[in-house]
Write an enzyme that holds these catalytic residues in place. Structure first.
Site: not given
Ligand SMILES: Cc1cc2nc3c(=O)[nH]c(=O)nc-3n(C[C@H](O)[C@H](O)[C@H](O)COP(=O)(O)O)c2cc1C
Length: 313
Positions: A67, A197-198, A135, A220, A96
Site C-alpha cells: 500500500q 469497519g467494526d 482504500k 483490522g 489515513c
Molecule cells: C493502528 C492502526 C494503523 C492503521 N494503519 C493503516 C494503514 O497503514 N493503511 C490503511 O489504509 N489503513 C490503516 N488503518 C486503518 C485500518 O486498515 C482499518 O481501515 C480500520 O482500523 C477500520 O477497520 P476495523 O474496524 O476492522 O479495525 C490503521 C488502523 C489502525 C488502528
C-alpha cells in the site's frame, strides 16, 4: 480482472502492526489477502533506506499487496515501478486521517480533490502491470460524504477493487462505521467492493455481507492478537459451525508469530506489540501487558508467556 482470492477475508493494512510475520499468520488462518502497512511514495521515490526496509514482502505470502500513500503523481509512479515486481497488487491510500499525513495532502485529504485522485489512479494504472486498488473513507465529515463519487472516479480511472472503511476522516477510529455507504458504493460500481469497519466476529461478518452485498470483508483491529478469527469465519462458511479459541491456543499463536518474527529478524518493538496483543481476552491481561511493556528482550517475553502455553499456571 481482480486477482482470485482463496477466501473473501482480508487483513487490513495497519501501520506498525501488519509486519510480515503477522501477515503470514493471518494467511495461515485463512485471510485471502494481506497488505503491508502504508508506505510513503515520496520517501520511496527518493530511495530512503528505512522506507525500502518497510517493504518486507516475501514470496510465501502471495498474493502480496503493497500500500502506497502520497499526493505527488510523479513520485507515486516512481514508487509503483519500484514495487511492480515485488507484489501482485498495489493499493493506494485515500483513508489515513493522521494529522501529519493529511497536512501533506495525502491519505484522506485527497477525498477533497477528485480530479487529483483521477490523475493519480490513471497514472498508476498505466504505469505498472499490477492491478491498482484503492482504500478510502466516506469523506471528510458527515455533511460532506462523497465516497460514491470517488469510487466511481477510481473505477473509471482503472482501479480494480475498492475498499470502503465506512467512517469519515473526522471520525478517526471512533464512533460507528456506517455500512449503508458500503452498499451504496457496491451498487454504483462494477468492480469488487471490500467492506471495512467494526467487523469483530463471525456474526458481524455475516451481517456486513448481508446488509451491504460487498464482495470481500476486511478486518483490522479485531484480528490483531486474534488472527484465528479468519479461520472461525471460514469454518462457519464451510460447515455452519466454528470453535472458540482457548487461552492456551491463543498464546500458542503468539509463539508461532515469534518464530516467524525471529526468522525474518523483525525488530523488538513489533514483537513486544504483538506479545501484548495476543494476551487479548486472557485473565490478568492488563498486568501481563504492563510487564511486557517494561521488558528489554525476547527471552523475558518468552519466560512470561510459556507457562500460559504449557497450561501450568
Ligand atoms: C493502528 C492502526 C494503523 C492503521 N494503519 C493503516 C494503514 O497503514 N493503511 C490503511 O489504509 N489503513 C490503516 N488503518 C486503518 C485500518 O486498515 C482499518 O481501515 C480500520 O482500523 C477500520 O477497520 P476495523 O474496524 O476492522 O479495525 C490503521 C488502523 C489502525 C488502528
Amino acid at each position: 480482472m481482480f486477482t482470485k482470492l482463496k477466501s473473501d477475508l482480508i487483513m487490513a493494512p495497519m501501520a506498525g502492526i501488519t509486519d510480515v510475520a503477522f501477515r503470514l499468520l493471518c494467511k495461515k488462518y485463512g485471510a485471502g489477502l494481506t497488505f503491508t502497512e502504508m508506505i510513503s511514495a515520496n520517501a520511496l521515490a527518493r530511495g530512503n533506506k528505512a522506507t525500502i526496509k518497510m517493504i518486507d514482502v516475501v514470496p510465501e505470502e502471495k498474493p502480496r499487496v503493497i500500500q502506497l500513500f502520497g499526493q505527488n503523481t510523479e513520485s507515486l509512479v516512481k514508487a509503483a515501478k519500484y514495487c511492480e515486481d515485488k507484489c501482485e497488487i498495489l493499493d493506494f491510500n485515500l483513508g489515513c486521517p493522521a494529522a501529519k499525513i493529511i497536512r501533506q495532502g495525502s491519505g484522506s485529504a485527497l477525498l477533497e480533490r477528485p480530479n487529483k485522485v483521477k490523475e493519480i489512479i490513471t497514472a498508476l494504472s498505466s504505469a505498472v502491470k499490477n492491478p491498482i486498488t484503492v482504500k478510502m473513507r466516506l469523506g471528510i465529515r458527515k455533511s460532506k460524504i462523497n465516497v460514491v463519487e470517488i469510487a466511481q472516479i477510481c473505477e473509471e480511472a482503472g482501479a480494480k477493487m475498492i475498499t470502503v472503511h465506512a467512517r469519515t476522516q473526522k471520525q478517526g477510529y471512533t464512533g460507528e462505521a456506517d455500512w449503508s455507504w458500503i452498499k451504496k458504493v457496491k451498487q454504483a460500481v462494477s468492480i469488487p467492493v471490500t467492506g471495512n469497519g467494526d467487523v469483530r466476529s463471525v456474526e458481524d461478518y455475516l451481517r456486513m455481507k448481508k446488509e451491504t452485498g460487498c464482495d470481500y470483508v476486511m478486518i483490522g483491529r479485531a484480528a490483531v492478537g486474534r488472527p484465528y478469527l479468519f479461520k472461525q469465519i471460514n469454518d462457519y462458511n464451510r460447515t455452519g459451525k466454528y470453535k472458540q479459541r482457548e487461552q492456551k491456543e491463543q498464546i500458542g499463536d503468539f509463539f508461532e508469530y515469534l518464530k516467524l518474527a525471529e526468522k525474518y529478524k523483525l525488530n523488538f518493538k513489533n514483537i513486544k506489540f504483538h506479545a501484548q496483543a495476543f494476551t487479548k481476552g486472557i485473565r490478568g491481561a492488563g498486568k501481563l501487558r504492563l510487564k511486557i511493556s517494561r521488558y528489554k528482550n525476547v527471552q523475558e517475553i518468552k519466560g512470561l508467556m510459556k507457562p500460559f502455553y504449557n497450561n501450568n499456571l
